[in-house]
Scaffold this active site. Structure first.
Site, PDB file in Angstrom:
ATOM      1  N   ARG A 202     -10.228 -11.669   2.936  1.00 48.49           N
ATOM      2  CA  ARG A 202     -11.163 -12.709   2.485  1.00 48.49           C
ATOM      3  C   ARG A 202     -10.524 -14.090   2.524  1.00 48.49           C
ATOM      4  NH1 ARG A 202     -12.016  -9.369  -2.833  1.00 48.49           N
ATOM      5  NH2 ARG A 202     -11.643  -7.827  -1.219  1.00 48.49           N
TER       6      ARG A 202
ATOM      7  N   LYS B 147       0.848  -1.197   0.000  1.00 48.27           N
ATOM      8  CA  LYS B 147       0.000   0.000   0.000  1.00 48.27           C
ATOM      9  C   LYS B 147       0.881   1.244   0.000  1.00 48.27           C
ATOM     10  CE  LYS B 147      -3.808  -1.782   2.881  1.00 48.27           C
ATOM     11  NZ  LYS B 147      -4.971  -1.585   2.016  1.00 48.27           N
TER      12      LYS B 147
HETATM   13  N1  BES Z   1      -8.004  -3.791   4.999  1.00 49.18           N
HETATM   14  C1  BES Z   1      -8.251  -3.380   3.680  1.00 49.18           C
HETATM   15  C2  BES Z   1      -9.566  -2.623   3.535  1.00 49.18           C
HETATM   16  C3  BES Z   1      -9.596  -1.285   4.229  1.00 49.18           C
HETATM   17  C4  BES Z   1      -9.234  -0.145   3.538  1.00 49.18           C
HETATM   18  C5  BES Z   1     -10.032  -1.175   5.536  1.00 49.18           C
HETATM   19  C6  BES Z   1      -9.254   1.076   4.187  1.00 49.18           C
HETATM   20  C7  BES Z   1     -10.068   0.036   6.177  1.00 49.18           C
HETATM   21  C8  BES Z   1      -9.680   1.174   5.503  1.00 49.18           C
HETATM   22  C9  BES Z   1      -8.281  -4.566   2.748  1.00 49.18           C
HETATM   23  O1  BES Z   1      -7.489  -5.647   3.097  1.00 49.18           O
HETATM   24  C10 BES Z   1      -7.761  -4.064   1.434  1.00 49.18           C
HETATM   25  O2  BES Z   1      -6.633  -3.732   1.376  1.00 49.18           O
HETATM   26  N2  BES Z   1      -8.651  -3.993   0.464  1.00 49.18           N
HETATM   27  C11 BES Z   1      -8.321  -3.440  -0.798  1.00 49.18           C
HETATM   28  C12 BES Z   1      -8.446  -4.485  -1.846  1.00 49.18           C
HETATM   29  C13 BES Z   1      -7.895  -4.019  -3.166  1.00 49.18           C
HETATM   30  C14 BES Z   1      -6.516  -4.495  -3.333  1.00 49.18           C
HETATM   31  C15 BES Z   1      -8.708  -4.531  -4.289  1.00 49.18           C
HETATM   32  C16 BES Z   1      -9.326  -2.329  -1.070  1.00 49.18           C
HETATM   33  O3  BES Z   1     -10.502  -2.553  -0.842  1.00 49.18           O
HETATM   34  O4  BES Z   1      -8.900  -1.248  -1.453  1.00 49.18           O
HETATM   35 ZN    ZN Z   2      -5.482  -5.468   2.323  1.00 45.54          ZN
END
Ligand code: BES
Ligand code: ZN
Ligand code: ZN
Length: 488
Positions: free
Chosen positions: A341, A267
């Site tokens: 997931r 990230k």
């Molecule tokens: N933990 C994150 C989702 C999240 C984002 C929670 C911001 C709280 C605040 C999750 O594991 C993630 O990274 N999701 C990504 C997936 C993407 C790679 C398609 C997302 O939803 O942006």
């Molecule tokens: Zn993630």
């Protein structure tokens, strides 16, 4: 932080500040009766009981050295407005370093006495919370309200309801502490010690699956996620047996990614900063099970915390590789940042096959898509069962931990099919991410009625709310407790 003491009295005893909550209508009535002594000041100061209006009086009134009048307005009057009113009183007292306050149960025709009193307790305890562990400068530290006295003609039964709300909110605050703490502190190793210590001597049965056992069970998805971490992945199972006459069980599964760096699909810095909150689901499940025990809820409830750390290392799992789930289905890993997931799938499958619950619910900070849909205000729900979805919706209205249902139509389900493996972990297009994730998880529920709650937006707020400071909210603890209490 010391726990706030809550007292229930018909008349105020020794509080330093008395707080009253009014709508414009109830204010008018009070100024003609109980508050006639301060009628002039109130009108001179233009206090009308509008929402977000407050009037602080330092002059003596009744038994108090100070008086705070709080307005809640006249639209959408509900227990939530009362919760917020209590929060204003507590924040005010904190700022003025007042240790003991009295809040009067407001008489509102829209909210029953019991609900108003309960909301006062909730608003007080949630607003008094602040994460101060890493604050060292004395002047910057918060002064907490030590004692809140709820003033009203409450029956024993109504007081009991308030006491229960007190316990639930204290446990929600424990959840907030877990979520707010450093991810380097609250890692999977820590969670095992924490859960075992906290639940020692209770009737709750704690089982921990370590990597060896997980390997034996074939939890290949969960294990993949934690490969880059020094703190080993694990599954913590907490069993609560509150209804010996029934075989029916409720299963709650929580996403416990103690830090989500994104893995090799790392990230960007800004998006990573709050990723210690990715353990909010598992933390809520812990606090929920503790609440079941504390309140002796007459239900059988199982909590599963899926713990792993998503880090970058030579051993990290990879984008594009296929991993095998406990169920046997293979998953093409389309992003190492879609880790939640994977952990949840194995935990859900383990839970439904081992315990055969009548319902499986998951709490997970799963997708940015849920945040883009509902902001910080509402959890994104997907459900295979309308009755259960509705029960969660109603519980959300009551607690203001609100959830709104999205569809799981077959077009969405089909998107989870992969060319290279059985399932894809991400949608081909960057669309409907939250719904996709729910449909993905449903492949592992074995037709158990399923309620999925994506709490990515609600578990952690960037903007402070009336009774939440910036940071963790404990979302799910109050909601799920309310849900369980409502079930016959
Ligand atoms: N933990 C994150 C989702 C999240 C984002 C929670 C911001 C709280 C605040 C999750 O594991 C993630 O990274 N999701 C990504 C997936 C993407 C790679 C398609 C997302 O939803 O942006
Ligand atoms: Zn993630
Ligand atoms: Zn995550």
């Amino acid at each position: 932080m010391e726990k706030m003491k809550i007292l229930f009295n018909r008349e105020p005893k020794n509080a330093e500040m008395g707080a009253y909550i009014f709508s414009p209508q109830t204010l008018k009535e009070a100024l003609e009766s109980t508050l006639s002594g301060i009628k002039d000041i109130v009108s001179r100061e233009n206090f009308e009981g509008k929402e977000e209006q407050a009037l602080f009086l330092i002059s003596g009134f009744e038994k108090f050295k100070r008086t705070l009048l709080i307005g809640i307005g006249d639209t959408n009057i509900s227990n939530e407005k009362v919760r917020r009113g209590a929060a204003i009183a507590v924040k005010f007292a904190q700022a003025k370093k007042i240790q003991k306050i009295s809040i009067f149960v407001p008489h509102l025709k829209e909210v029953s006495k019991k609900d108003a009193a309960t909301a006062l307790v909730e608003g007080s305890i949630l607003a008094n919370y602040s994460f101060q562990k890493y604050k060292t400068v004395k002047e910057d530290k918060r002064v907490f309200v030590a004692e809140t006295e709820i003033i009203g003609e409450l029956s024993q039964k109504e007081i009991e309801e308030c006491r229960q709300a007190q316990v639930v909110c204290e446990n929600a605050n424990i959840c907030r502490d877990l979520v707010n703490d450093n991810s380097s502190v609250a890692n999977p190793d820590f969670f095992e010690k924490f859960v075992k210590t906290k639940l020692k001597g209770t009737s709750l049965k704690v089982t921990v699956l370590h990597e060896k056992e997980m390997q034996k069970l074939g939890m290949g998805l969960h294990l993949a996620v934690g490969r880059g971490s020094e703190s080993r992945s694990r599954v913590i199972i907490i069993e609560y047996n509150g209804d010996k006459e029934s075989k029916g069980k409720y299963l709650f599964v929580g996403k416990g990614i103690t830090f989500d760096s994104g893995g090799l699909d790392i990230k960007p810095g800004e998006s990573m900063e709050n990723m210690r909150d990715d353990k909010a689901g598992a933390s809520a499940v812990f606090a929920l099970l503790k609440t079941c025990e504390d309140l002796k809820i007459k239900k059988n409830v199982i909590g599963i915390m899926g713990l792993a750390e998503n880090l970058v290392d030579a051993k990290s799992y990879r984008q594009g590789d296929v991993y095998v789930s406990m169920k046997g289905l293979t998953v093409e890993n389309n992003s190492t940042d879609a880790e939640g997931r994977l952990v949840l799938s194995d935990c859900i499958y383990y839970g439904v096959t081992k315990f055969k619950p009548k319902l499986v619910v998951d709490f997970s900070t799963l997708t940015g898509s849920a945040i883009r849909t509902f902001g910080e205000h509402v959890a994104l729900m997907c459900a295979t069962n309308d009755r259960e979805a509705n029960e969660f919706f109603e519980s959300g209205q009551k607690t203001f931990e609100r959830a709104w249902k999205m569809p799981m139509f077959e077009e969405y389900v089909k998107e989870t099919k992969s060319l290279r493996a059985d399932l894809r972990s991400l949608n081909k297009k960057p669309n409907n991410g939250a719904i996709f994730a729910a449909c993905f998880l449903n492949n592992f529920t074995e037709n158990t009625p399923f309620v999925h709650l994506d709490i990515a937006g609600t578990a952690f707020v960037e903007e402070p709310k009336p009774y939440y400071e910036t940071g963790a909210t404990g979302f799910g603890v109050r909601l799920a407790t309310e849900y369980l209490k409502r079930q016959k």
